[in-house]
Scaffold this active site. Structure first.
Site, PDB file in Angstrom:
ATOM      1  N   ALA A 114      71.799 -53.023 -18.585  1.00  0.00           N
ATOM      2  CA  ALA A 114      73.113 -53.057 -17.956  1.00  0.00           C
ATOM      3  C   ALA A 114      73.053 -53.345 -16.461  1.00  0.00           C
ATOM      4  O   ALA A 114      74.023 -53.828 -15.885  1.00  0.00           O
ATOM      5  CB  ALA A 114      73.859 -51.761 -18.216  1.00  0.00           C
ATOM      6  N   THR A 115      71.932 -53.062 -15.828  1.00  0.00           N
ATOM      7  CA  THR A 115      71.819 -53.433 -14.416  1.00  0.00           C
ATOM      8  C   THR A 115      71.947 -54.951 -14.299  1.00  0.00           C
ATOM      9  O   THR A 115      72.723 -55.466 -13.484  1.00  0.00           O
ATOM     10  CB  THR A 115      70.475 -52.953 -13.828  1.00  0.00           C
TER      11      THR A 115
ATOM     12  N   GLN B  24      78.277 -45.981 -20.781  1.00  0.00           N
ATOM     13  CA  GLN B  24      78.333 -44.596 -21.267  1.00  0.00           C
ATOM     14  C   GLN B  24      79.354 -44.410 -22.389  1.00  0.00           C
ATOM     15  O   GLN B  24      79.380 -43.355 -23.030  1.00  0.00           O
ATOM     16  CB  GLN B  24      78.658 -43.640 -20.107  1.00  0.00           C
TER      17      GLN B  24
ATOM     18  N   ALA C 233      71.137 -50.795 -24.244  1.00  0.00           N
ATOM     19  CA  ALA C 233      70.652 -50.247 -25.523  1.00  0.00           C
ATOM     20  C   ALA C 233      70.136 -48.817 -25.396  1.00  0.00           C
ATOM     21  O   ALA C 233      70.361 -47.994 -26.289  1.00  0.00           O
ATOM     22  CB  ALA C 233      69.548 -51.151 -26.090  1.00  0.00           C
ATOM     23  N   HIS C 234      69.468 -48.509 -24.281  1.00  0.00           N
ATOM     24  CA  HIS C 234      68.798 -47.200 -24.233  1.00  0.00           C
ATOM     25  C   HIS C 234      69.753 -46.036 -23.993  1.00  0.00           C
ATOM     26  O   HIS C 234      69.348 -44.871 -23.998  1.00  0.00           O
ATOM     27  CB  HIS C 234      67.654 -47.189 -23.205  1.00  0.00           C
TER      28      HIS C 234
ATOM     29  N   THR D 114      63.244 -66.506 -22.740  1.00  0.00           N
ATOM     30  CA  THR D 114      62.961 -66.250 -24.155  1.00  0.00           C
ATOM     31  C   THR D 114      63.509 -64.888 -24.553  1.00  0.00           C
ATOM     32  O   THR D 114      63.319 -63.902 -23.841  1.00  0.00           O
ATOM     33  CB  THR D 114      61.432 -66.299 -24.391  1.00  0.00           C
TER      34      THR D 114
ATOM     35  N   CYS E 142      67.618 -33.474  -3.956  1.00  0.00           N
ATOM     36  CA  CYS E 142      66.203 -33.781  -4.169  1.00  0.00           C
ATOM     37  C   CYS E 142      65.919 -34.551  -5.453  1.00  0.00           C
ATOM     38  O   CYS E 142      64.804 -34.980  -5.681  1.00  0.00           O
ATOM     39  CB  CYS E 142      65.387 -32.499  -4.149  1.00  0.00           C
TER      40      CYS E 142
HETATM   41  C1  LIG Z   1      72.379 -46.432 -17.123  1.00  0.00           C
HETATM   42  C2  LIG Z   1      73.556 -47.112 -16.571  1.00  0.00           C
HETATM   43  C3  LIG Z   1      73.495 -48.418 -16.055  1.00  0.00           C
HETATM   44  C4  LIG Z   1      72.200 -49.174 -15.955  1.00  0.00           C
HETATM   45  O1  LIG Z   1      71.721 -49.550 -17.225  1.00  0.00           O
HETATM   46  P1  LIG Z   1      70.205 -50.019 -17.419  1.00  0.00           P
HETATM   47  O2  LIG Z   1      70.211 -50.640 -18.785  1.00  0.00           O
HETATM   48  O3  LIG Z   1      69.377 -48.779 -17.348  1.00  0.00           O
HETATM   49  O4  LIG Z   1      69.889 -50.999 -16.354  1.00  0.00           O
HETATM   50  C5  LIG Z   1      74.657 -48.995 -15.591  1.00  0.00           C
HETATM   51  N1  LIG Z   1      75.822 -48.337 -15.619  1.00  0.00           N
HETATM   52  C6  LIG Z   1      75.934 -47.092 -16.103  1.00  0.00           C
HETATM   53  C7  LIG Z   1      77.263 -46.423 -16.122  1.00  0.00           C
HETATM   54  C8  LIG Z   1      74.811 -46.431 -16.588  1.00  0.00           C
HETATM   55  O5  LIG Z   1      74.922 -45.179 -17.043  1.00  0.00           O
END
Ligand SMILES: *Cc1c(COP(=O)(O)O)cnc(C)c1O
Length: 405
Positions: A74-75, A182, A203-204, A243, A329
């Site tokens: 998602a980044t 989310q 996906a994660h 790819t 922290c």
């Molecule tokens: C985790 C998250 C991302 C980033 O997703 P990645 O796949 O880890 O790069 C972006 N937006 C939200 C709201 C997230 O919780």
């Protein structure tokens, strides 16, 4: 039987569902083909698996398969959405509207775009964590090309009024991007009903593998175009070369199919457990505060501040439970959570906050253990707190003059 440590940080990442791993496994070994190889069965087999996954992802959000673009997460999806729109529609305008509580992948991308001549409006949020729709309307100008607002916040789980924002965007002819990381797979999301034009998925965060994601890009009414940010072989309709990560994509597809099937039951179960956690904590402790609106929230999120307790000390006290804190922290910066500060929480309450994220493998036994343990540790820490003692004696803490330290 309880197994330690207990994982209650499902907003940070989720474990893969074993069924997802099973679906992926052959695509690492025997079915290793490149989905772009057109001349033999190895390629066709991989392509077929990728297209099945495309349908699975599209089905979950009410899109059509052709509207799904694969990314590394998602980044990347957020970067492609914002930079891709800014570049493609530069002649139409340079103004983007987002919110102060967005994920860094949106906020830092906006910061970058500001350096390249874009103007960004960062909408504030109310104490409940929601943006103000009138303020959104007033922020739109004839130079506005994009509104980017997240579906559900990753710290406080608060759900923005996506349907209403989509209506406003459509009415004003402005594109609407949603970081739905989310929300997708956890609550119903429908890009047609909500007038969403571009949407980010990872996906994660939904029991799939790390390092793969998707971007929904609307193909009609309106047809959205994005300038590619990765040049190369012209994969993914020219929007994202490279790819394809076939096993990862198969995993994301399977993860979406499982979520779609099990969502009603799973979200109801997690909502009950989350409410039980909240009720136990409120039953056992005074001076606890929920951050963000409880009635516009993901069912599996709870974000609480425990006054008179440092988040860091609390985390150390409950070191057999994996949760995260809004205090300094845990991050590279010294600032407490910018999300909690945007809600108007003081530094002390932001520092004393804990995010509980429940998920597919959370059990009632775990929730009972965590509420008991947190209650016990907070009580113990407060026994050592002169501030809490003064508060109990009726001293108005806000009026006390502190020496600088
Ligand atoms: C985790 C998250 C991302 C980033 O997703 P990645 O796949 O880890 O790069 C972006 N937006 C939200 C709201 C997230 O919780």
């Amino acid at each position: 039987m309880l197994k330690f440590p207990i994982y209650m940080d499902y907003h940070a990442t989720t474990p893969m569902d074993p069924r997802v791993l099973e679906a992926m496994a052959p695509y690492f070994t025997s079915r290793f083909g490149n989905a772009a190889s057109r001349n033999h069965s190895f390629g066709w087999e991989a392509e077929e698996a990728v297209e099945k996954a495309r349908r699975q992802v599209a089905d979950l959000i009410g899109a059509s398969a052709k509207e799904i673009v694969w990314t590394s997460g998602a980044t990347e999806s957020n970067n492609l959405a914002l930079k891709g729109v800014a570049e493609m529609y530069a002649e139409r305008g340079n103004h983007i509207i987002t919110a102060a509580t967005e994920h860094k992948a949106v906020l830092d991308t906006c910061k970058r775009l500001e350096k390249h001549g874009c103007r960004i409006s960062y909408l504030p949020v109310t104490a409940s964590g929601l943006i103000d729709l009138d303020m959104l309307r007033e922020s739109i100008t004839d130079k506005t090309i994009l509104i980017s607002i997240m579906y559900a916040n990753n710290e406080i789980g608060v759900l923005q009024p996506i349907g209403e924002i989509g209506r406003i965007a459509r009415e004003k002819g402005v594109l609407f991007h949603v970081d739905a990381v989310q929300a997708v797979g956890k609550i119903p999301v429908n890009v047609l009903a909500d007038n969403i034009d571009i949407l980010s998925i990872s996906a994660h965060k939904l029991y799939g593998p790390k390092g793969v994601g998707a971007l929904y890009v609307r193909r009609k009414n309106p047809r959205v175009q994005l300038t590619a940010q990765m040049d190369g072989g012209g994969h993914e309709r020219g929007m994202r070369s490279g790819t394809l990560n076939v096993p990862g994509i198969v995993g994301l597809g399977e993860a979406c199919a499982i979520c779609q099937k099990e969502m009603p039951e799973e979200s109801a179960r997690l909502g009950r457990l989350r409410d039980k956690l909240r009720d136990s904590l409120f039953g056992g402790l005074d001076e606890v505060y929920i951050n963000g609106a409880m009635d516009h929230r993901l069912p599996h999120n709870l974000n609480i501040s425990f006054a008179f307790v440092e988040g860091e000390s609390l985390l150390m006290g409950i070191n057999d439970v994996a949760v995260s804190s809004g205090s300094a922290c845990t991050s590279a910066t010294l600032e407490p959570s910018y999300v909690l500060k945007a809600l108007g929480a003081g530094d002390d309450l932001a520092h004393s906050s804990i995010r509980f994220g429940l998920g597919r493998f959370t059990t009632e036994e775990e929730v009972d253990y965590v509420s008991g343990k947190v209650t016990e540790v907070v009580k113990k820490l407060r026994e050592l707190s002169p501030l809490y003692e003064m508060y109990k004696e009726g001293v108005d803490i806000s009026k006390v003059q502190w020496a600088a330290h």
